[in-house]
Write an enzyme that holds these catalytic residues in place. Structure first.
Site, PDB file in Angstrom:
ATOM      1  N   ALA A 159      -4.267   3.917   7.542  1.00 54.26           N
ATOM      2  CA  ALA A 159      -3.799   2.655   8.482  1.00 54.26           C
ATOM      3  C   ALA A 159      -4.627   1.617   9.241  1.00 54.26           C
ATOM      4  O   ALA A 159      -5.539   1.911   9.517  1.00 54.26           O
ATOM      5  CB  ALA A 159      -2.737   2.634   8.021  1.00 54.26           C
ATOM      6  N   ARG A 160      -4.082   2.657  11.107  1.00 50.91           N
ATOM      7  CA  ARG A 160      -4.780   2.015  12.051  1.00 50.91           C
ATOM      8  C   ARG A 160      -5.251   3.384  12.859  1.00 50.91           C
ATOM      9  O   ARG A 160      -3.911   3.767  13.284  1.00 50.91           O
ATOM     10  CB  ARG A 160      -4.419   0.790  12.436  1.00 50.91           C
ATOM     11  CG  ARG A 160      -4.381  -0.768  12.013  1.00 50.91           C
ATOM     12  CD  ARG A 160      -5.883  -0.595  12.094  1.00 50.91           C
ATOM     13  NE  ARG A 160      -6.042  -2.481  12.068  1.00 50.91           N
ATOM     14  CZ  ARG A 160      -6.472  -2.670  10.180  1.00 50.91           C
ATOM     15  NH1 ARG A 160      -6.609  -1.393   9.023  1.00 50.91           N
ATOM     16  NH2 ARG A 160      -6.890  -3.272  10.087  1.00 50.91           N
ATOM     17  N   ASP A 192      -9.194   7.705   8.274  1.00 54.26           N
ATOM     18  CA  ASP A 192      -9.999   6.759   7.476  1.00 54.26           C
ATOM     19  C   ASP A 192     -10.429   5.920   8.883  1.00 54.26           C
ATOM     20  O   ASP A 192     -11.569   4.953   9.151  1.00 54.26           O
ATOM     21  CB  ASP A 192      -9.841   6.113   6.260  1.00 54.26           C
ATOM     22  CG  ASP A 192     -10.902   5.242   5.866  1.00 54.26           C
ATOM     23  OD1 ASP A 192     -11.653   5.416   5.995  1.00 54.26           O
ATOM     24  OD2 ASP A 192     -10.758   3.870   5.553  1.00 54.26           O
ATOM     25  N   ILE A 208       0.241  -1.334  -0.309  1.00 55.48           N
ATOM     26  CA  ILE A 208      -0.138  -0.074   0.274  1.00 55.48           C
ATOM     27  C   ILE A 208       1.088   1.121  -0.457  1.00 55.48           C
ATOM     28  O   ILE A 208       0.514   2.208  -0.731  1.00 55.48           O
ATOM     29  CB  ILE A 208      -0.913   0.322   1.158  1.00 55.48           C
ATOM     30  CG1 ILE A 208      -1.777  -0.766   1.055  1.00 55.48           C
ATOM     31  CG2 ILE A 208      -1.519   1.114   1.824  1.00 55.48           C
ATOM     32  CD1 ILE A 208      -2.952  -1.606   2.246  1.00 55.48           C
ATOM     33  N   ASP A 224      10.920   3.008   6.314  1.00 54.23           N
ATOM     34  CA  ASP A 224      10.705   1.606   6.403  1.00 54.23           C
ATOM     35  C   ASP A 224      11.234   0.805   7.475  1.00 54.23           C
ATOM     36  O   ASP A 224      12.515   1.363   7.183  1.00 54.23           O
ATOM     37  CB  ASP A 224      10.237   0.803   5.591  1.00 54.23           C
ATOM     38  CG  ASP A 224       9.476  -0.414   6.190  1.00 54.23           C
ATOM     39  OD1 ASP A 224       9.656  -1.544   6.275  1.00 54.23           O
ATOM     40  OD2 ASP A 224       8.179   0.092   5.256  1.00 54.23           O
ATOM     41  N   HIS A 252     -13.799   4.517   7.503  1.00 51.80           N
ATOM     42  CA  HIS A 252     -13.389   3.507   7.300  1.00 51.80           C
ATOM     43  C   HIS A 252     -13.399   3.015   6.370  1.00 51.80           C
ATOM     44  O   HIS A 252     -14.150   1.224   6.360  1.00 51.80           O
ATOM     45  CB  HIS A 252     -13.601   2.029   8.647  1.00 51.80           C
ATOM     46  CG  HIS A 252     -11.787   1.375   8.981  1.00 51.80           C
ATOM     47  ND1 HIS A 252     -11.635   1.270   9.619  1.00 51.80           N
ATOM     48  CD2 HIS A 252     -11.401   0.481   7.801  1.00 51.80           C
ATOM     49  CE1 HIS A 252     -11.402   0.136   9.700  1.00 51.80           C
ATOM     50  NE2 HIS A 252     -10.775   0.155   8.554  1.00 51.80           N
ATOM     51  N   ASN A 255       4.484   0.976  18.465  1.00 48.79           N
ATOM     52  CA  ASN A 255       4.058   1.814  17.510  1.00 48.79           C
ATOM     53  C   ASN A 255       2.850   2.198  17.721  1.00 48.79           C
ATOM     54  O   ASN A 255       1.818   3.056  16.943  1.00 48.79           O
ATOM     55  CB  ASN A 255       4.571   1.658  15.750  1.00 48.79           C
ATOM     56  CG  ASN A 255       3.127   0.281  15.289  1.00 48.79           C
ATOM     57  OD1 ASN A 255       2.414   0.485  16.099  1.00 48.79           O
ATOM     58  ND2 ASN A 255       3.507   0.900  13.573  1.00 48.79           N
ATOM     59  N   PRO A 278       1.870  -1.129   9.413  1.00 49.54           N
ATOM     60  CA  PRO A 278       0.808  -1.782  10.328  1.00 49.54           C
ATOM     61  C   PRO A 278       0.997  -1.122  11.410  1.00 49.54           C
ATOM     62  O   PRO A 278       1.993  -1.085  11.737  1.00 49.54           O
ATOM     63  CB  PRO A 278       1.477  -2.851   9.960  1.00 49.54           C
ATOM     64  CG  PRO A 278       3.174  -3.137  10.070  1.00 49.54           C
ATOM     65  CD  PRO A 278       2.630  -1.833   9.100  1.00 49.54           C
ATOM     66  N   GLU A 306     -13.122   3.780  16.821  1.00 45.13           N
ATOM     67  CA  GLU A 306     -14.540   3.718  16.103  1.00 45.13           C
ATOM     68  C   GLU A 306     -15.767   3.027  15.635  1.00 45.13           C
ATOM     69  O   GLU A 306     -16.918   3.487  15.662  1.00 45.13           O
ATOM     70  CB  GLU A 306     -13.281   3.408  14.584  1.00 45.13           C
ATOM     71  CG  GLU A 306     -13.031   1.958  13.842  1.00 45.13           C
ATOM     72  CD  GLU A 306     -12.209   2.729  12.859  1.00 45.13           C
ATOM     73  OE1 GLU A 306     -12.761   1.692  11.699  1.00 45.13           O
ATOM     74  OE2 GLU A 306     -11.675   2.946  12.697  1.00 45.13           O
TER      75      GLU A 306
END
Length: 328
Positions: free
Chosen positions: A233-234, A258, A155, A174, A295, A211, A205, A263
């Site tokens: 992402a999250r 998102d 992604i 990364d 989402h 994180n 992730p 949520e």
């Protein structure tokens, strides 16, 4: 094989039926798994969940007592499942490790373009028949900006390519750099990415305890003035109160997300005229500097097809082999 699937929106039902080449006996439930519909699982051997379907210990015990053996989630993330409890109870579980990276990456691009060019703001003004050009509409061009991509899996790399196609300079961070990506981006330290990026977009992730709240007061303090923050992402990767502070002081020029860690309390529900988390309400009130979607990053034809096909294949693999390549 009787398979019940939760969170299947009306527009998705055709895909579930069309892609069912394995002949599963399907029960498609539009609502997410909840206390009122969990009884529908009785008589099924397999359950397919989506994000925000609470597979906590209490629900897992009920599901187990109904005789379910297979527990599938048509998502990459699985923090909605109590894995320890599920493993104790002997469920065979699998996830979808990847699906159309363009779905999420294109949403990140959409967010960026709207925040940089003030797209939604201008369109809404015109809708109200206000055609005055004000100072807020004045914008920069993406090709003159630096985009920091955090996480360069499928992604993140797709997002980097899309931003690169618009002419932006791409910095990336990364833990495991992709050697094949260096023709479109430059790997730097996280600190350098934060300090030099006009737009920071998250595509990594979430790893609990490692994180959490990656976007926090410290990151924001190091960032460029007027930085744009994007999270597709999250929700656990962001401290929304820190972001709110950054927006209120003007340090953060724009924010789009998102996802939220809480949520499930409001996403997929009509919250009009209802109380919502006070921090979320304050963020909503900061439109058009803040853009929020419920989402829906994976809500595309290609991503949905990938998620269903892989979930069906996961179940078939369990049935035929007793294990699965994508098992949890």
């Amino acid at each position: 094989m009787k398979l019940i699937c939760f969170g299947v929106r009306k527009v998705e039902q055709e895909f579930f039926i069309k892609l069912n080449k394995f002949g599963y006996e399907l029960t498609l439930v539009e609502a997410l798994l909840n206390d009122d519909n969990i009884h529908l699982i009785k008589g099924h051997e397999a359950v397919m969940l989506r994000a925000n379907c609470p597979a906590n210990r209490k629900n897992l015990e009920i599901i187990k007592n109904y005789g379910v053996e297979y527990l599938l989630t048509r998502t990459v993330g699985y923090n909605h499942i109590d894995l320890d409890a599920a493993k104790e109870m002997g469920f065979k579980m699998a996830r979808v490790p990847t699906y159309s990276p363009n779905a999420i990456a294109e949403l990140a691009i959409t967010f960026a373009m709207n925040l940089v060019r003030k797209g939604t703001y201008m369109i809404n003004r015109s809708r109200e028949k206000n055609f005055v050009v004000d100072e807020y509409m004045f914008s920069r061009e993406i090709r003159n900006l630096t985009v920091g991509v955090v996480g360069t899996g499928k992604i993140g790399l797709t997002a980097a390519r899309l931003f690169k196609g618009l002419g932006a300079k791409i910095l990336a961070y990364d833990v495991y750099p992709n050697e094949n990506a260096k023709d479109i981006l430059e790997y730097v330290s996280m600190d350098d990415l934060i300090k030099n990026s006009d737009i920071i977009t998250l595509h990594c992730p979430y790893i609990k305890g490692q994180n959490d709240n990656l976007i926090n007061d410290e990151l924001i303090s190091k960032a460029k003035d007027d930085v744009i923050l994007i999270n597709t992402a999250r929700g656990e990767l962001q401290d929304v109160e820190a972001i709110l502070r950054g927006l209120e002081t003007g340090k953060v020029g724009g924010y789009a997300t998102d996802v939220f860690s809480n949520e499930k309390d409001f996403f997929f529900k009509d919250m009009k005229d209802k109380e919502i988390d006070s921090t979320i309400q304050k963020l909503l009130d900061l439109y058009p500097k803040v853009l929020i979607t419920p989402h829906i990053g994976s809500y595309t034809d290609e991503a949905l097809t990938n998620m269903i096909e892989i979930s069906y294949e996961n179940l078939d693999e369990f049935i035929k082999k007793g294990n699965c390549e994508n098992q949890l």
